[in-house]
Motif scaffolding. Structure first.
Motif, PDB file in Angstrom:
ATOM      1  N   ALA A  49      49.124  34.772  29.786  1.00  0.00           N
ATOM      2  CA  ALA A  49      48.230  33.633  29.982  1.00  0.00           C
ATOM      3  C   ALA A  49      46.788  34.114  29.962  1.00  0.00           C
ATOM      4  O   ALA A  49      46.507  35.314  30.052  1.00  0.00           O
ATOM      5  CB  ALA A  49      48.535  32.935  31.307  1.00  0.00           C
ATOM      6  N   THR A  50      45.878  33.173  29.835  1.00  0.00           N
ATOM      7  CA  THR A  50      44.448  33.452  29.969  1.00  0.00           C
ATOM      8  C   THR A  50      43.840  32.437  30.927  1.00  0.00           C
ATOM      9  O   THR A  50      44.317  31.309  31.043  1.00  0.00           O
ATOM     10  CB  THR A  50      43.711  33.381  28.619  1.00  0.00           C
ATOM     11  OG1 THR A  50      43.915  32.082  28.050  1.00  0.00           O
ATOM     12  CG2 THR A  50      44.212  34.443  27.665  1.00  0.00           C
ATOM     13  N   VAL A  51      42.800  32.862  31.619  1.00  0.00           N
ATOM     14  CA  VAL A  51      42.063  31.990  32.533  1.00  0.00           C
ATOM     15  C   VAL A  51      40.604  32.020  32.103  1.00  0.00           C
ATOM     16  O   VAL A  51      40.016  33.098  31.966  1.00  0.00           O
ATOM     17  CB  VAL A  51      42.205  32.461  33.991  1.00  0.00           C
ATOM     18  CG1 VAL A  51      41.278  31.668  34.907  1.00  0.00           C
ATOM     19  CG2 VAL A  51      43.650  32.329  34.457  1.00  0.00           C
ATOM     20  N   THR A  52      40.024  30.849  31.874  1.00  0.00           N
ATOM     21  CA  THR A  52      38.643  30.741  31.410  1.00  0.00           C
ATOM     22  C   THR A  52      37.732  30.369  32.566  1.00  0.00           C
ATOM     23  O   THR A  52      38.065  29.511  33.391  1.00  0.00           O
ATOM     24  CB  THR A  52      38.530  29.690  30.294  1.00  0.00           C
ATOM     25  OG1 THR A  52      39.369  30.088  29.205  1.00  0.00           O
ATOM     26  CG2 THR A  52      37.091  29.567  29.800  1.00  0.00           C
ATOM     27  N   VAL A  53      36.564  31.021  32.623  1.00  0.00           N
ATOM     28  CA  VAL A  53      35.600  30.815  33.700  1.00  0.00           C
ATOM     29  C   VAL A  53      34.339  30.175  33.135  1.00  0.00           C
ATOM     30  O   VAL A  53      33.724  30.700  32.204  1.00  0.00           O
ATOM     31  CB  VAL A  53      35.236  32.150  34.375  1.00  0.00           C
ATOM     32  CG1 VAL A  53      34.230  31.926  35.500  1.00  0.00           C
ATOM     33  CG2 VAL A  53      36.483  32.836  34.899  1.00  0.00           C
ATOM     34  N   GLY A  54      33.953  29.039  33.711  1.00  0.00           N
ATOM     35  CA  GLY A  54      32.707  28.386  33.334  1.00  0.00           C
ATOM     36  C   GLY A  54      32.864  27.426  32.175  1.00  0.00           C
ATOM     37  O   GLY A  54      33.697  27.630  31.283  1.00  0.00           O
ATOM     38  N   SER A  55      32.042  26.383  32.185  1.00  0.00           N
ATOM     39  CA  SER A  55      32.058  25.406  31.092  1.00  0.00           C
ATOM     40  C   SER A  55      31.021  25.741  30.033  1.00  0.00           C
ATOM     41  O   SER A  55      31.134  25.321  28.883  1.00  0.00           O
ATOM     42  CB  SER A  55      31.803  24.001  31.648  1.00  0.00           C
ATOM     43  OG  SER A  55      30.589  23.968  32.386  1.00  0.00           O
ATOM     44  N   THR A  56      29.985  26.491  30.411  1.00  0.00           N
ATOM     45  CA  THR A  56      28.999  27.000  29.455  1.00  0.00           C
ATOM     46  C   THR A  56      28.903  28.503  29.627  1.00  0.00           C
ATOM     47  O   THR A  56      29.096  29.030  30.730  1.00  0.00           O
ATOM     48  CB  THR A  56      27.610  26.371  29.691  1.00  0.00           C
ATOM     49  OG1 THR A  56      27.177  26.670  31.034  1.00  0.00           O
ATOM     50  CG2 THR A  56      27.665  24.864  29.508  1.00  0.00           C
ATOM     51  N   ASN A  57      28.588  29.206  28.534  1.00  0.00           N
ATOM     52  CA  ASN A  57      28.604  30.671  28.577  1.00  0.00           C
ATOM     53  C   ASN A  57      29.895  31.167  29.227  1.00  0.00           C
ATOM     54  O   ASN A  57      29.884  32.033  30.101  1.00  0.00           O
ATOM     55  CB  ASN A  57      27.400  31.217  29.343  1.00  0.00           C
ATOM     56  CG  ASN A  57      26.179  31.365  28.464  1.00  0.00           C
ATOM     57  OD1 ASN A  57      26.290  31.500  27.248  1.00  0.00           O
ATOM     58  ND2 ASN A  57      25.009  31.327  29.071  1.00  0.00           N
ATOM     59  N   SER A  58      31.006  30.604  28.826  1.00  0.00           N
ATOM     60  CA  SER A  58      32.283  30.908  29.464  1.00  0.00           C
ATOM     61  C   SER A  58      32.823  32.263  29.002  1.00  0.00           C
ATOM     62  O   SER A  58      32.414  32.804  27.976  1.00  0.00           O
ATOM     63  CB  SER A  58      33.298  29.813  29.161  1.00  0.00           C
ATOM     64  OG  SER A  58      33.515  29.704  27.771  1.00  0.00           O
TER      65      SER A  58
ATOM     66  N   ALA B 160      25.056  37.934  29.278  1.00  0.00           N
ATOM     67  CA  ALA B 160      24.506  36.581  29.405  1.00  0.00           C
ATOM     68  C   ALA B 160      25.446  35.635  30.135  1.00  0.00           C
ATOM     69  O   ALA B 160      25.000  34.746  30.870  1.00  0.00           O
ATOM     70  CB  ALA B 160      24.176  36.031  28.019  1.00  0.00           C
ATOM     71  N   ASP B 161      26.762  35.822  29.967  1.00  0.00           N
ATOM     72  CA  ASP B 161      27.712  34.912  30.609  1.00  0.00           C
ATOM     73  C   ASP B 161      27.967  35.247  32.073  1.00  0.00           C
ATOM     74  O   ASP B 161      28.722  34.553  32.749  1.00  0.00           O
ATOM     75  CB  ASP B 161      29.035  34.879  29.837  1.00  0.00           C
ATOM     76  CG  ASP B 161      29.632  36.259  29.611  1.00  0.00           C
ATOM     77  OD1 ASP B 161      29.123  37.236  30.201  1.00  0.00           O
ATOM     78  OD2 ASP B 161      30.603  36.361  28.839  1.00  0.00           O
TER      79      ASP B 161
END
Length: 576
Positions: free
Chosen positions: A176-185, A327-328
């Motif tokens: 699985a993957t987990v994504t952090v943030g809605s911008t500069n994710s 940057a993210d």
């Protein structure tokens, strides 16, 4: 073996600190290894081999530098009645690295049967009690040796499918993957095995969590071989050490998911970072509004209690000259500024002092703590306090605390036992200057709400005791245990003899309150309290009078009084 002034085979220039002295060797052999293996023995079961364990004909065990396996453990030898053979070495390590470990031999199902753990002598700190961080590192490395790793002889790519007794594809473990943030994710690889994922969802309060995030930074040996530091912080299996590491149910569940072990979840330690914070805690970046205010900070070196009040802490920010936040992962207008722990994605975290854990009695400063009513003990927590301090000085201290009900905490500050439902402020302590504040109601609920039962305290005899200690005291109540802490006002009562669950005796110890402060404490009835090992507590108001010394009065010698009278008579004659 490292020789003073020479080089070892890792090309590290040796100093005297790198030498394995007798005290360091004894610390490894008699303290660290027994404590670490005892914990893991209590936490994990394994299907034992039939007969003695033998590990094949090859006598080499190589993790970084080769070791020779003794012949008695080979197929040609007698073997040993054990589940795994642990080879312990003490070769120098670079920088602050205390230890490393890994498996070097596995059985037919890829379960580790020989592992090597190496301690760097220069970073060992033999002391009593053992440093929790050091013991945590020993357990951490042994867990790597048991298969919690993405690299080496075995690990996530070799987990066993119990249904077929075959190796599971790595994609079924890190699937699985987990994504952090809605911008500069950005994203983490994540564990999605059954037990580990279920425990993580329950811990964070996030039923839609796709996987348990793995560390994505740190390079080979760190990335994908540890839990993500940002959301696991002081969990044992993160990539940087903590002042107070904890083994969570999630780690034990992953070891069970390996197919090699059965976990005893009762052995899991209390782990509260991120507990119940929801999916947003994992999915959002660590900014105000998305993360709890007591987890993060914005001004370097500002001191505060840490996220769960288990330790005295400080905001630690770094202006990186290189290797700073991408940057993210930037949180400040200065793109080079970020949190001190890069593995936590440069989040501006409140970081515990190495000597700030309130439950670690090795942090006691006997010369200074009494002047601030500070106590490091099994039952202590971090409290906002200016007791004994001048304005502008440090405003956090460790005080003893327990739960007298699901919605009420009690805190001992000097001779006083204060009751906290949440948020009370400006509380004082007899004899001391300054004041202290109760933690929030949210903290009280988190600390006390799940407590199963509470003791009671109904009588203390005698009803008058001295600060100097040495008196026998009888307690009456209910729910007494041999491990409970007892105090009458500022006087601890030790050597507890449990006569029954409703009666106990103890012997008072001399109060640690400095005499200059004790002289300003009134001789009045004081609250008595008991705190059990599970933090459940009971108090009894006006239980016994604690006799404190009267303020000192200096008397002049008789000869001085006669001389003064003669002088007054002479002056009277002079001005007559």
């Amino acid at each position: 073996m490292c020789q003073t002034g020479g080089q070892d085979n890792c090309n590290i220039a040796c100093t005297a600190d790198n030498v394995l002295t007798d005290s360091k060797k004894a610390h490894i052999r008699d303290t660290l290894i027994p404590a670490a293996t005892a914990y893991l023995t209590s936490a994990l079961d394994v299907i034992s081999v039939s007969g003695n364990l033998r590990v094949g004909s090859d006598n080499e065990c190589t993790i970084r530098d080769p070791l020779t396996i003794p012949p008695q453990y080979l197929d040609s030898g007698a073997g040993v009645a054990a589940d795994i053979i642990l080879m312990v070495s003490a070769r120098p390590t670079a920088g602050t690295l205390l230890a490393f470990a890994g498996a070097c031999k596995v059985d037919q199902y890829n379960r580790p049967i020989v592992a090597n753990i190496n301690f760097g002598p220069s970073n060992l700190k033999p002391q009593t009690p053992v440093d929790p961080s050091e013991l945590g590192t020993a357990i951490h490395e042994l867990v790597h040796g048991l298969g919690f790793t993405a690299t080496g002889k075995t690990g996530f790519a070799k987990f066993l499918d119990l249904a077929t007794n075959t190796t599971r594809p790595e994609a079924q473990v890190i699937g699985a993957t987990v994504t952090v943030g809605s911008t500069n994710s950005y994203s983490y690889d994540a564990i999605n095995t059954t037990a580990a994922l279920a425990e993580a969802r329950a811990h964070f309060g996030c039923n839609s969590l796709a996987g348990v995030p793995l560390e994505q930074q740190g390079g080979l040996g760190t990335a994908r071989s540890h839990w993500e530091k940002r959301v696991f912080w002081n969990e044992l299996m993160t990539g940087t050490s903590s002042a107070d590491p904890r083994v969570s149910r999630i780690t034990l569940a992953l070891l069970q998911d390996s197919g090699w072990y059965t976990a005893n979840f009762d052995a899991a330690q209390k782990f509260s970072f991120g507990k119940g914070k929801g999916c947003s805690f994992i999915d959002n970046k660590c900014v105000a509004g998305s993360w709890p205010a007591n987890y993060i900070c914005s001004t370097d070196k500002v001191r505060s209690c840490n996220f769960d009040r288990s330790a005295r802490s400080q905001c630690q920010l770094v202006e990186y000259s290189s290797g700073g936040p991408a940057a993210d992962m930037q949180y400040f207008s200065n793109p080079n500024l970020g949190g001190a722990d890069s593995l936590a994605d440069f989040c501006p975290m409140v970081i515990e002092f190495s000597n700030g854990v309130c439950s670690n009695t090795a942090n006691i400063d006997a010369n200074n703590d009494p002047f601030f009513a500070q106590v490091f003990s099994r039952d202590s927590v971090c409290i906002d306090s200016s007791i004994g301090l001048a304005a502008g000085e440090e405003n956090i201290r460790c005080y003893r605390s327990g739960c007298s009900s699901a919605t009420q905490a009690v805190v001992q500050v000097g001779a006083n036992w204060g009751s906290c439902a949440g948020g009370e402020s400006g509380l004082t302590a007899a004899g001391f200057s300054g004041s202290w504040d109760c933690p929030s109601a949210e903290w009280v609920t988190a600390q006390c709400g799940a407590t199963a039962s509470f003791p009671t305290l109904t009588a203390v005899a005698p009803t008058s005791i001295q600060l100097t200690g040495g008196e026998s005291v009888t307690l009456t109540g209910s729910g007494f245990t041999a491990d409970m802490y007892v105090a009458i006002g500022p006087v601890s009562c030790n050597s507890i003899v449990l006569l029954s669950t409703t009666e106990a005796t103890c012997t008072t110890a001399p109060s640690t309150i400095p005499s200059s402060i004790a002289a300003n404490i009134a001789t009045v009835p004081r609250t008595a309290a008991i705190i059990r090992a599970d933090a459940s507590a009971a108090t009894l108001a006006n239980a016994a009078t604690v006799v404190t010394p009267s303020p000192a009065v200096s008397l002049l010698p008789a000869s001085t009084l006669v001389m003064a009278a003669s002088l007054l008579a002479a002056l009277a004659m002079l001005f007559a």
